[in-house]
Scaffold this motif. Structure first.
Motif, PDB file in Angstrom:
ATOM      1  N   ALA A  55      53.319  53.696  43.811  1.00  0.00           N
ATOM      2  CA  ALA A  55      53.697  52.279  43.726  1.00  0.00           C
ATOM      3  C   ALA A  55      52.786  51.430  44.597  1.00  0.00           C
ATOM      4  O   ALA A  55      52.329  50.362  44.184  1.00  0.00           O
ATOM      5  CB  ALA A  55      55.158  52.096  44.138  1.00  0.00           C
ATOM      6  N   THR A  56      52.520  51.914  45.796  1.00  0.00           N
ATOM      7  CA  THR A  56      51.633  51.184  46.700  1.00  0.00           C
ATOM      8  C   THR A  56      50.229  51.125  46.127  1.00  0.00           C
ATOM      9  O   THR A  56      49.585  50.071  46.138  1.00  0.00           O
ATOM     10  CB  THR A  56      51.619  51.853  48.091  1.00  0.00           C
ATOM     11  OG1 THR A  56      52.955  51.873  48.592  1.00  0.00           O
ATOM     12  CG2 THR A  56      50.729  51.092  49.056  1.00  0.00           C
ATOM     13  N   PHE A  57      49.753  52.264  45.603  1.00  0.00           N
ATOM     14  CA  PHE A  57      48.410  52.287  45.053  1.00  0.00           C
ATOM     15  C   PHE A  57      48.295  51.380  43.836  1.00  0.00           C
ATOM     16  O   PHE A  57      47.265  50.745  43.624  1.00  0.00           O
ATOM     17  CB  PHE A  57      47.970  53.704  44.678  1.00  0.00           C
ATOM     18  CG  PHE A  57      46.515  53.771  44.334  1.00  0.00           C
ATOM     19  CD1 PHE A  57      45.572  53.840  45.338  1.00  0.00           C
ATOM     20  CD2 PHE A  57      46.085  53.700  43.026  1.00  0.00           C
ATOM     21  CE1 PHE A  57      44.222  53.860  45.039  1.00  0.00           C
ATOM     22  CE2 PHE A  57      44.746  53.720  42.719  1.00  0.00           C
ATOM     23  CZ  PHE A  57      43.808  53.810  43.722  1.00  0.00           C
ATOM     24  N   ALA A  58      49.351  51.284  43.043  1.00  0.00           N
ATOM     25  CA  ALA A  58      49.323  50.395  41.880  1.00  0.00           C
ATOM     26  C   ALA A  58      49.065  48.956  42.323  1.00  0.00           C
ATOM     27  O   ALA A  58      48.292  48.229  41.693  1.00  0.00           O
ATOM     28  CB  ALA A  58      50.630  50.499  41.106  1.00  0.00           C
ATOM     29  N   GLN A  59      49.694  48.550  43.427  1.00  0.00           N
ATOM     30  CA  GLN A  59      49.472  47.205  43.950  1.00  0.00           C
ATOM     31  C   GLN A  59      48.038  47.042  44.455  1.00  0.00           C
ATOM     32  O   GLN A  59      47.382  46.033  44.191  1.00  0.00           O
ATOM     33  CB  GLN A  59      50.463  46.901  45.080  1.00  0.00           C
ATOM     34  CG  GLN A  59      51.902  46.843  44.624  1.00  0.00           C
ATOM     35  CD  GLN A  59      52.130  45.734  43.616  1.00  0.00           C
ATOM     36  OE1 GLN A  59      51.576  44.656  43.713  1.00  0.00           O
ATOM     37  NE2 GLN A  59      52.950  46.006  42.622  1.00  0.00           N
ATOM     38  N   ILE A  60      47.555  48.044  45.181  1.00  0.00           N
ATOM     39  CA  ILE A  60      46.179  47.989  45.698  1.00  0.00           C
ATOM     40  C   ILE A  60      45.196  47.969  44.543  1.00  0.00           C
ATOM     41  O   ILE A  60      44.211  47.219  44.555  1.00  0.00           O
ATOM     42  CB  ILE A  60      45.920  49.178  46.644  1.00  0.00           C
ATOM     43  CG1 ILE A  60      46.777  49.033  47.895  1.00  0.00           C
ATOM     44  CG2 ILE A  60      44.437  49.298  46.990  1.00  0.00           C
ATOM     45  CD1 ILE A  60      46.796  50.266  48.779  1.00  0.00           C
ATOM     46  N   ASN A  61      45.450  48.786  43.528  1.00  0.00           N
ATOM     47  CA  ASN A  61      44.571  48.856  42.360  1.00  0.00           C
ATOM     48  C   ASN A  61      44.537  47.514  41.633  1.00  0.00           C
ATOM     49  O   ASN A  61      43.471  47.057  41.210  1.00  0.00           O
ATOM     50  CB  ASN A  61      45.050  49.973  41.429  1.00  0.00           C
ATOM     51  CG  ASN A  61      43.986  50.408  40.452  1.00  0.00           C
ATOM     52  OD1 ASN A  61      42.809  50.126  40.626  1.00  0.00           O
ATOM     53  ND2 ASN A  61      44.412  51.118  39.419  1.00  0.00           N
ATOM     54  N   ALA A  62      45.686  46.864  41.522  1.00  0.00           N
ATOM     55  CA  ALA A  62      45.738  45.554  40.867  1.00  0.00           C
ATOM     56  C   ALA A  62      44.923  44.529  41.652  1.00  0.00           C
ATOM     57  O   ALA A  62      44.188  43.718  41.071  1.00  0.00           O
ATOM     58  CB  ALA A  62      47.186  45.096  40.722  1.00  0.00           C
ATOM     59  N   MET A  63      45.027  44.576  42.977  1.00  0.00           N
ATOM     60  CA  MET A  63      44.249  43.647  43.807  1.00  0.00           C
ATOM     61  C   MET A  63      42.751  43.947  43.682  1.00  0.00           C
ATOM     62  O   MET A  63      41.935  43.016  43.597  1.00  0.00           O
ATOM     63  CB  MET A  63      44.697  43.746  45.263  1.00  0.00           C
ATOM     64  CG  MET A  63      46.067  43.157  45.499  1.00  0.00           C
ATOM     65  SD  MET A  63      46.774  43.436  47.162  1.00  0.00           S
ATOM     66  CE  MET A  63      45.390  43.445  48.247  1.00  0.00           C
ATOM     67  N   GLN A  66      41.510  42.605  40.436  1.00  0.00           N
ATOM     68  CA  GLN A  66      41.355  41.148  40.475  1.00  0.00           C
ATOM     69  C   GLN A  66      40.041  40.783  41.157  1.00  0.00           C
ATOM     70  O   GLN A  66      39.338  39.886  40.716  1.00  0.00           O
ATOM     71  CB  GLN A  66      42.510  40.504  41.242  1.00  0.00           C
ATOM     72  CG  GLN A  66      43.664  40.119  40.373  1.00  0.00           C
ATOM     73  CD  GLN A  66      44.716  39.354  41.178  1.00  0.00           C
ATOM     74  OE1 GLN A  66      44.874  39.570  42.376  1.00  0.00           O
ATOM     75  NE2 GLN A  66      45.434  38.482  40.504  1.00  0.00           N
ATOM     76  N   ALA A  67      39.734  41.473  42.251  1.00  0.00           N
ATOM     77  CA  ALA A  67      38.518  41.183  42.998  1.00  0.00           C
ATOM     78  C   ALA A  67      37.271  41.657  42.252  1.00  0.00           C
ATOM     79  O   ALA A  67      36.200  41.070  42.401  1.00  0.00           O
ATOM     80  CB  ALA A  67      38.584  41.841  44.380  1.00  0.00           C
ATOM     81  N   ASN A  68      37.410  42.739  41.458  1.00  0.00           N
ATOM     82  CA  ASN A  68      36.280  43.311  40.714  1.00  0.00           C
ATOM     83  C   ASN A  68      36.685  43.556  39.264  1.00  0.00           C
ATOM     84  O   ASN A  68      36.896  44.699  38.854  1.00  0.00           O
ATOM     85  CB  ASN A  68      35.846  44.647  41.335  1.00  0.00           C
ATOM     86  CG  ASN A  68      35.449  44.497  42.773  1.00  0.00           C
ATOM     87  OD1 ASN A  68      34.549  43.747  43.101  1.00  0.00           O
ATOM     88  ND2 ASN A  68      36.144  45.204  43.649  1.00  0.00           N
ATOM     89  N   PRO A  69      36.768  42.498  38.450  1.00  0.00           N
ATOM     90  CA  PRO A  69      37.233  42.676  37.067  1.00  0.00           C
ATOM     91  C   PRO A  69      36.332  43.584  36.233  1.00  0.00           C
ATOM     92  O   PRO A  69      36.784  44.169  35.259  1.00  0.00           O
ATOM     93  CB  PRO A  69      37.252  41.264  36.491  1.00  0.00           C
ATOM     94  CG  PRO A  69      36.851  40.343  37.562  1.00  0.00           C
ATOM     95  CD  PRO A  69      36.496  41.124  38.778  1.00  0.00           C
ATOM     96  N   GLU A  70      35.068  43.730  36.628  1.00  0.00           N
ATOM     97  CA  GLU A  70      34.143  44.571  35.867  1.00  0.00           C
ATOM     98  C   GLU A  70      34.309  46.054  36.156  1.00  0.00           C
ATOM     99  O   GLU A  70      33.699  46.893  35.519  1.00  0.00           O
ATOM    100  CB  GLU A  70      32.688  44.158  36.154  1.00  0.00           C
ATOM    101  CG  GLU A  70      32.164  44.496  37.547  1.00  0.00           C
ATOM    102  CD  GLU A  70      32.635  43.572  38.657  1.00  0.00           C
ATOM    103  OE1 GLU A  70      32.391  43.912  39.810  1.00  0.00           O
ATOM    104  OE2 GLU A  70      33.250  42.527  38.378  1.00  0.00           O
ATOM    105  N   LEU A  71      35.179  46.405  37.094  1.00  0.00           N
ATOM    106  CA  LEU A  71      35.411  47.799  37.475  1.00  0.00           C
ATOM    107  C   LEU A  71      36.005  48.563  36.290  1.00  0.00           C
ATOM    108  O   LEU A  71      37.051  48.194  35.773  1.00  0.00           O
ATOM    109  CB  LEU A  71      36.390  47.853  38.658  1.00  0.00           C
ATOM    110  CG  LEU A  71      36.568  49.184  39.354  1.00  0.00           C
ATOM    111  CD1 LEU A  71      35.310  49.543  40.143  1.00  0.00           C
ATOM    112  CD2 LEU A  71      37.758  49.118  40.306  1.00  0.00           C
ATOM    113  N   PRO A  72      35.329  49.622  35.836  1.00  0.00           N
ATOM    114  CA  PRO A  72      35.869  50.394  34.702  1.00  0.00           C
ATOM    115  C   PRO A  72      37.208  51.049  35.064  1.00  0.00           C
ATOM    116  O   PRO A  72      37.422  51.449  36.208  1.00  0.00           O
ATOM    117  CB  PRO A  72      34.812  51.475  34.455  1.00  0.00           C
ATOM    118  CG  PRO A  72      33.573  50.997  35.137  1.00  0.00           C
ATOM    119  CD  PRO A  72      34.032  50.109  36.273  1.00  0.00           C
TER     120      PRO A  72
END
Length: 165
Positions: free
Chosen positions: A53-61, A64-70
């Motif tokens: 759950a925590t990682f899902a939030q970090i991953n979403a952030m 957002q910061a790197n939308p081009e990230l595959p």
């Protein structure tokens, strides 16, 4: 009489050993209870769910910061972080159990076990990941809002106290 002395010595050694074993058993029981608190609390992979759950939030952030990230990059990072966490979890649980054993009395550990094994405790354990999924972003927003005003507040207080900045 030498056999009586020998018997007395054997009894004294046996009593001492029994007393030592009793103290060790009491400590062992307390240590086992401290570990059991974490085993019960861990029910249904709670720690793993909280990490996810925590990682899902970090991953979403991060996305957002790197939308081009595959997507695959995020999945690989998450997989490796979760694998490392799972591998290190027994060590963490051992270390935490040592702290719990040192800090809490045996009666307190018994009460924790009773709660975590109760329907209310089991409900809390099952609902913890969902709660974490909501509280992590809330805490982040709260921290960001706090940090916006804090530097100005500290600066004003220092000036009010006569410090030149």
């Amino acid at each position: 009489m030498p056999s009586l002395k020998r018997l007395a010595c054997v009894l004294i050694v046996a009593l001492a050993a029994t007393a030592s074993a009793g103290a060790a058993a009491a400590q062992s029981t307390k240590a086992e209870k401290a570990r059991e608190v974490f085993q019960v609390f861990q029910g249904d992979g709670l720690m793993e769910q909280m990490f996810e759950a925590t990682f899902a939030q970090i991953n979403a952030m991060a996305r957002q910061a790197n939308p081009e990230l595959p997507n695959e990059v995020g999945e690989i990072i998450q997989d490796e972080i979760l694998a490392a966490l799972k591998e290190s979890m027994p060590l963490l649980m051992d270390e935490m159990a040592i702290i719990y054993e040192r800090v809490f009395t045996e009666e307190e550990l018994d009460a924790m076990l009773a709660f975590y094994k109760s329907p209310a405790g089991q409900s809390m354990i099952k609902k913890m990941p969902a709660m974490m999924a909501e509280t992590v972003p809330l805490s982040q927003r709260w921290g960001m809002a706090l940090m916006q005003n804090l530097p100005g507040r500290v600066e004003q207080r220092l000036q009010d106290e006569g410090y030149e900045l």
